[in-house]
Structure formats: C-alpha cells, structure tokens
Design an enzyme around this catalytic site. Structure first.
Site, PDB file in Angstrom:
ATOM      1  N   GLY A   1       0.810  -1.209   0.000  1.00  0.00           N
ATOM      2  CA  GLY A   1       0.000   0.000   0.000  1.00  0.00           C
ATOM      3  C   GLY A   1       0.846   1.263   0.000  1.00  0.00           C
TER       4      GLY A   1
ATOM      5  N   GLY B   1      13.948 -11.786   6.327  1.00  0.00           N
ATOM      6  CA  GLY B   1      12.671 -11.201   5.968  1.00  0.00           C
ATOM      7  C   GLY B   1      11.940 -11.922   4.851  1.00  0.00           C
TER       8      GLY B   1
ATOM      9  N   LYS C   1      -3.204 -19.456  -5.165  1.00  0.00           N
ATOM     10  CA  LYS C   1      -2.817 -18.941  -6.480  1.00  0.00           C
ATOM     11  C   LYS C   1      -3.126 -19.953  -7.582  1.00  0.00           C
ATOM     12  CE  LYS C   1       0.757 -16.083  -4.353  1.00  0.00           C
ATOM     13  NZ  LYS C   1       2.189 -15.944  -4.022  1.00  0.00           N
TER      14      LYS C   1
END
Length: 436
Positions: A20, A190, A208
């Site tokens: 975002g 990460g 998916k």
C-alpha cells in the site's frame, strides 16, 4: 467532454503496509505520467489504515480508520484493496462494487474462494474487478491468460509462485543445509513470516493455483479443490539424491487439463514439492523469484519470470490494474468479465498420472530388490530406475517410476511400509517436467 478535460479519477486505498505504501508513493510521484496514460488525473481521495497515530509518508488529511465509509464516497471511482485476510476485505469489496466502484485487489486468499461472488457483483454493477497482483507479484500472468490467450486453448499452467519456499529450497540445494536451518535464516532475512505456515505448507501456492486454474480453464476452482502438500519434510539428503538424478526440488503449482480416453475433460489443480530436471526452465528459478510456464494448443510454451513478491514489484502490478480501470472510467469501456462457460469438474488426485521418486531404508540382504519390485508390479507401476546407496545398516534404495495413476503409486508406497525388508520409507516425491 474531451479526453484531456475528463474529471479526475478518485481512488481509495485500503491498507498501507509494504504494498500500500508503494502504491501511494508511485501514485504521488508519477502523477503526471499516469495522467497522460489514463487521460485524466488520478487523485487519492482517502487511505484507510488501522492506526491513525502511526507516522506515514503522506498527508494525514488522507488517512481514515473508517474504510466502510470511504468505499461508499461519491467522489471515489476505484477502490484498491490491500488489507489482506478474507472477511473484512470481502465485505468492503462487495460494498464498493455494489456502489458502482471498480476494484483492484492483490488478495489471493479472498479470490481463491470468492472470485465468483465478487465477479457477479462487478458484472451486475457494470464495473471492473482486477487482480493481476494476486499471483506472482510483478509478473504479468493473469492478463495474458484472460486476454492474450483468449483465443487459444490452455492445456497446462505450472510454476513457482511462492518466493519463500523457493528461497528455502534454493538455499538448501546450494548450501546442503537442512530445512530448519534455512527456514530460520529466511526469517532473519525477511523472506519468511513469523508464522510461515501459509507459505511452507503450500496454502499460499494453492490459493494462487485456484485462481490460475479458474482463468485458464474457464471454470470456477477454489482453494479447497487444490491438492496441497508443503515442503517441511524435504531434507538435504533429498536434494542431494535429486542432484544425482540431474534434478532439483521445487514447490510447484500445477493446473492441468486432463482428457480421458472417452474425451471427457477434467481439471487437475495441485501443489507439492517435486523433482524437476535441471534441463527444465523452472529448475534455474532460484531465490525469491517466481516463474510460470503456460502451455497452450497453438501458442506452445510461454514462460513468465520475475519478482514474485515485495512492496514495489507487487505495487507495479496493482498500478497496472489501476491504470486499466481508470482508462475504462475515462473511455466508458470495461475489462474482461469472468468466464466460467466450461464448468469442468475437478479430477481427484488419485486419477492424475504422475511419476514417483521413493527413497527407503532397506535391509541389506538378497531378495530385497525383487520383493520391493514386486509391490510396484502388483499395482501395474513400471519402474524407470533403481539405485542402491550404502550397505548393511545404511543401505538405501531409491526407485523412480514411470507415469501411473497417483492412487496406484500411493497404494504401492503404503504396501512398502508393511514389508519386513523395508525398514522405513524416508521420502516420497513426485517427478515433473519430463516427457515420460
């Protein structure tokens, strides 16, 4: 009204996490270019966030903690949903569509189960529902399947669509480390979430796969229709054995059109770790990268490769959808609608023809190989290769089969575990990407 005098297109952004924030940054930074491409300014009307007190790189006047009100505002034309989860986004997207707003979303978990419901709302309201970013990040896959190959017949879609699992398997292959060690490293870098279950157990890839199968085969496929297995049982020894067969191991999402001898068509949608020959294009896809291979009747084999995750790459796909939706608002057009005319049934995993790699610890004595081979033969499973490693208490037998119904292969493995001469079945993997 001319193209250059069209009123601004109002956009509401729901969620300001990594993706975002990148979407907002690009909208503000590239405003002039986007206006030229769309034919009208794109203006952010509001950004829905959970915590209004958190520092943001945007005007605080745009922030709101009331997304339900934001999606209904009359000055909003397009809603970009980047919250994640299912229940809240489902309600917000439905409200946006019902109020005549086009929607762009990257929410694969939601779409895997509710594309049909949301596509119907979009059709009824005569607005767009775009979701390119829901599969493989920046890689354009959805639009080529829906538009570029709309006149062709897709036979198979197979790929690496989860960056976390591909990073883990690639690192295990390169360094010879076991799963737990590499998973911990992926977390530190990460690449893996604090709770990696959705990735490593195949739930993300299955969602998916459901989206890809629905589009490729013009049928509604949900995540629950996808056979799913994860990578947590893969060992360094498995990857070492794969290397001796000139293979590596990848978590694959496979969507396939199956035609039986009577001409009946069904869909197979499945996710599992598989041996892939080093000569196959997917074998060289390493790290957190994704790739999807599409096989069509006339186009042949097409491969899409690139960044499958991350804020900026995923934002690129979101902005692509947003520009398309905005252009449609300016020019009065609409994107492609959901196509489910084929309504093909889902084939059970047991009916799918696959190949198996079976590694087992065996007693090192005469007659063991014949006994093991007999269990395969009893179920009409043809053996391609057999190799024994080690001796005495470390004897290991590795069998690779030809294609056979997955149910027959599974039954064979179950029978092997009951043999006195088989001390343990340490690994069972499928083999993909071969002609046999």
């Amino acid at each position: 009204m001319t193209e250059h005098s069209h009123r601004p297109i109002g956009v509401a952004v729901l969620g300001m996490g990594n993706v975002g924030a990148e979407v907002v940054r690009i909208l503000l930074q590239n405003a002039d270019d986007l206006q030229a491409r769309v034919g009208a300014p794109i203006e952010i009307r509001g950004i829905a966030v959970a915590d209004l007190g958190k520092a943001r790189a945007c005007a605080t006047s745009l922030l709101t903690d009331d997304p339900a009100a934001l999606v209904k505002r009359p000055d909003v034309d397009i809603v970009v949903e980047l919250i994640g989860g299912i229940d809240v986004p489902r309600t917000l997207i439905a409200s946006a569509l019902e109020h005549g707003k086009s929607v762009v979303t990257a929410n694969k978990a939601l779409l895997a189960d509710y594309t049909g419901e949301l596509a119907t709302l979009a059709a009824d309201a005569k607005v767009d529902l775009y979701f390119e970013a829901s599969v493989a990040g920046a890689i354009p896959v959805i639009r080529p399947l829906m538009q570029s190959l709309a006149g062709d017949t897709v036979q198979r879609v197979a790929g690496i669509v989860n960056g976390t699992t591909n990073f883990i398997l690639s690192a295990m292959d390169a360094d010879g480390e076991d799963y737990d060690v590499v998973l911990a490293e992926a977390g530190r870098l990460g690449y893996a979430e604090a709770d990696p279950t959705a990735d490593v157990e195949g739930y993300d890839a299955a969602a998916k796969a459901a989206i890809l199968a629905s589009i490729a085969f013009h049928s509604r496929v949900t995540a629950g229709d996808v056979h799913r297995e994860g990578i947590s049982s893969i060992t360094a020894a498995d990857l070492a054995s794969a290397a001796t067969l000139d293979c590596t191991i990848k978590l694959l999402s496979i969507c396939e059109r199956i035609v039986d001898s009577a001409g009946r068509q069904r869909i197979s949608a499945r996710v599992y770790p598989a041996l892939v020959p080093l000569t196959h294009p997917l074998a060289s896809v390493n790290g957190a990268f994704n790739a999807v291979v599409v096989e069509a009747e006339n186009a042949g084999r097409l491969m899409f490769y690139g960044q499958g995750a991350g804020g900026a790459p995923t934002a690129s796909a979101v902005l692509g959808d947003l520009v398309m939706a905005a252009r449609n608002k300016v020019h009065g057009g609409r994107g492609p609608l959901e196509s489910t005319y084929a309504s093909l049934p889902i084939a059970p995993m047991g009916d799918v023809n696959t190949r198996y790699y079976v590694s087992m610890k065996v007693a090192d004595r005469p007659g063991v190989l014949a006994t093991v081979a007999g269990e395969f033969s009893a179920r009409n499973v043809s053996i391609a290769t057999v190799r024994q490693e080690g001796a005495e208490e470390n004897a290991r037998l590795i069998v690779v089969t030809h294609r056979a119904p997955d149910s027959a292969l599974s039954e064979t493995v179950d029978a092997l575990t009951e043999l006195d001469s088989v001390l343990s079945v340490s690994s069972v993997l499928r083999l993909e990407g071969t002609d046999d």
